[in-house]
Design an enzyme around this catalytic site. Structure first.
Site, PDB file in Angstrom:
ATOM      1  N   CYS A 180     -12.584  -1.668   4.553  1.00 51.76           N
ATOM      2  CA  CYS A 180     -12.989  -0.654   5.530  1.00 51.76           C
ATOM      3  C   CYS A 180     -12.930   0.714   4.872  1.00 51.76           C
ATOM      4  CB  CYS A 180     -12.123  -0.699   6.786  1.00 51.76           C
ATOM      5  SG  CYS A 180     -10.381  -0.301   6.521  1.00 51.76           S
TER       6      CYS A 180
ATOM      7  N   CYS B 211     -12.377   4.890   0.602  1.00 53.47           N
ATOM      8  CA  CYS B 211     -11.565   3.704   0.288  1.00 53.47           C
ATOM      9  C   CYS B 211     -12.321   2.657  -0.514  1.00 53.47           C
ATOM     10  CB  CYS B 211     -11.050   3.066   1.569  1.00 53.47           C
ATOM     11  SG  CYS B 211     -10.062   4.177   2.593  1.00 53.47           S
TER      12      CYS B 211
ATOM     13  N   HIS C 155      -2.240   0.892  -1.180  1.00 48.80           N
ATOM     14  CA  HIS C 155      -3.655   1.254  -1.038  1.00 48.80           C
ATOM     15  C   HIS C 155      -3.925   2.625  -1.661  1.00 48.80           C
ATOM     16  CE1 HIS C 155      -7.597   1.878   0.431  1.00 48.80           C
ATOM     17  NE2 HIS C 155      -7.338   2.240   1.679  1.00 48.80           N
TER      18      HIS C 155
END
Length: 390
Positions: free
Chosen positions: A377, A88, A347
């Site tokens: 995160c 991520c 995302h």
């Protein structure tokens, strides 16, 4: 030497199977690369390296999507490219590596960023260790998100899904379903208002053939009643609190951040990079890792949360976001994601870091100064943060 952010752009973020699902990831990357040089008037031949993040790399984004994106953008073949993967935080990693190259004197201008097409991520099948034809059935894996082909030596408690980790953080942190849903509604409301106010107009570029008026996941009609009707996704027996409504979605998009040394480009930079940091935790509580990552980055910058004017925190889950904000002692929660976050915006894994860094830099420029923290995160138990100042 200091690294400056001269520009930052992104595509609108599309939903899985939505407006951007017909666009290859290398083409998405090329869109933001080309837009960056066109907006700034930069001769692409001056770019020392293109560093792009990509969490998947199993399909059309294979074999170094950064290099292919640069070629598709029309950059000279002399401009090199490298693709990095920190899941991520892949595009945060790209920005960090680019800034280090500049500060070390190895580069003057670096185009960093990231891309992800979760819609187009392929199914993959493990190859037999024996000569084909293999006997027996083979497992097919969906590469869009999550664990796959897990090493059996890893503890089973670590290899739970990201959603199960979000449930664990909510349960152990006493974060209620109502808190999570309210946080999600705030994200949708602020994102919708920001688009209506033209906040994103200067940093979002359209994808030819797939124009979006705004990020596709924003829901104007989100309400507590509507979110309350959604069933928990990750808890046995349906007694959990994490739902599709308070989790980020599956998305497509790309982002780019133009980095340079002082005076490398004409005009005043948006912001400068002050510090950065990473932090690791057990994989099953990965949502908590940004807490210490951001604390470390601020300490390295010689600042405290009282000095921070705004925070861009990637909202993978509402429970993760609430837990992180609670962990940052001295921070006013109203300074976090003032124009919405990933729960509404989306995302697309490899592109999200570039989005939050880019938006933080643009907001500092709009304000004429200040200190910003961008934090994210990362699956498998990591967090990453960067401090910007103008």
């Amino acid at each position: 030497m200091t690294t400056y952010i001269y520009d930052a752009v992104r595509t609108p973020f599309g939903r899985a199977g939505g407006a951007l699902s017909g666009i290859r990831p290398d083409d998405l990357a090329a869109v933001v690369m080309k837009a960056t040089v066109e907006r700034t008037g930069l001769d692409p031949a001056r770019i020392d390296d293109v560093i792009f993040g990509d969490a998947n790399q199993a399909g059309e984004d294979n074999r170094n999507v950064a290099r292919f994106g640069a070629l598709l953008a029309g950059f000279p073949s002399s401009v090199t490219g490298v693709t990095v993967n920190r899941l991520c935080a892949s595009s945060v990693e790209a920005v960090v590596q680019g800034s280090r190259a500049i500060e070390a004197g190895d580069a003057d201008i670096v185009l960093a960023g990231g891309v992800e097409s979760m819609s187009r991520a392929p199914f993959v099948v493990e190859k037999s260790p024996r000569a084909w034809p293999a006997t027996g059935n083979q497992t097919m894996w969906n590469t869009s998100i999550g664990w796959r082909m897990v090493n059996p030596q890893l503890p089973k408690g670590w290899t739970i899904s990201n959603g199960e980790s979000a449930e664990k953080v909510a349960r152990e942190g006493g974060i209620s379903r109502e808190e999570q849903d309210a946080f999600a509604i705030r994200s949708h409301r602020l994102a919708a208002q920001a688009w209506a106010d033209g906040i994103y107009d200067g940093e979002v570029v359209q994808v030819p053939g797939a124009e979006l008026a705004r990020d596709e996941g924003i829901r104007d009609g989100a309400s507590m009643d509507k979110l309350a009707a959604l069933k928990p996704l990750f808890a046995p027996g349906g007694d959990g609190t994490v739902t599709a409504g308070n989790s980020s979605s599956i998305n497509d998009g790309a982002s780019a951040v133009l980095l340079g040394s002082e005076g490398a480009l004409p005009g005043e930079p948006l912001a400068r990079i002050v510090s950065r940091a990473t932090h690791g935790v057990a994989p099953d509580v990965f949502p908590l890792a940004p807490i210490e990552a951001a604390n470390k980055a601020l300490a390295r910058a010689g600042k405290t949360w009282a000095d921070v004017d705004l925070v861009e925190l990637n909202e993978a889950f509402a429970s993760q976001s609430i837990a992180d904000i609670r962990g940052w002692e001295g921070l006013n929660p109203e300074k976090v994601n003032i124009h919405g976050g990933a729960l509404a915006i989306g995302h697309p894994l490899g592109a999200s870091g570039g989005r939050i860094i880019g938006h933080a830099a643009h907001e500092l420029a709009r304000r004429g100064g200040g200190v910003a923290v961008a934090a994210i995160c990362i699956g498998v138990g990591q967090g990453m943060a960067i401090v910007l100042e103008r």
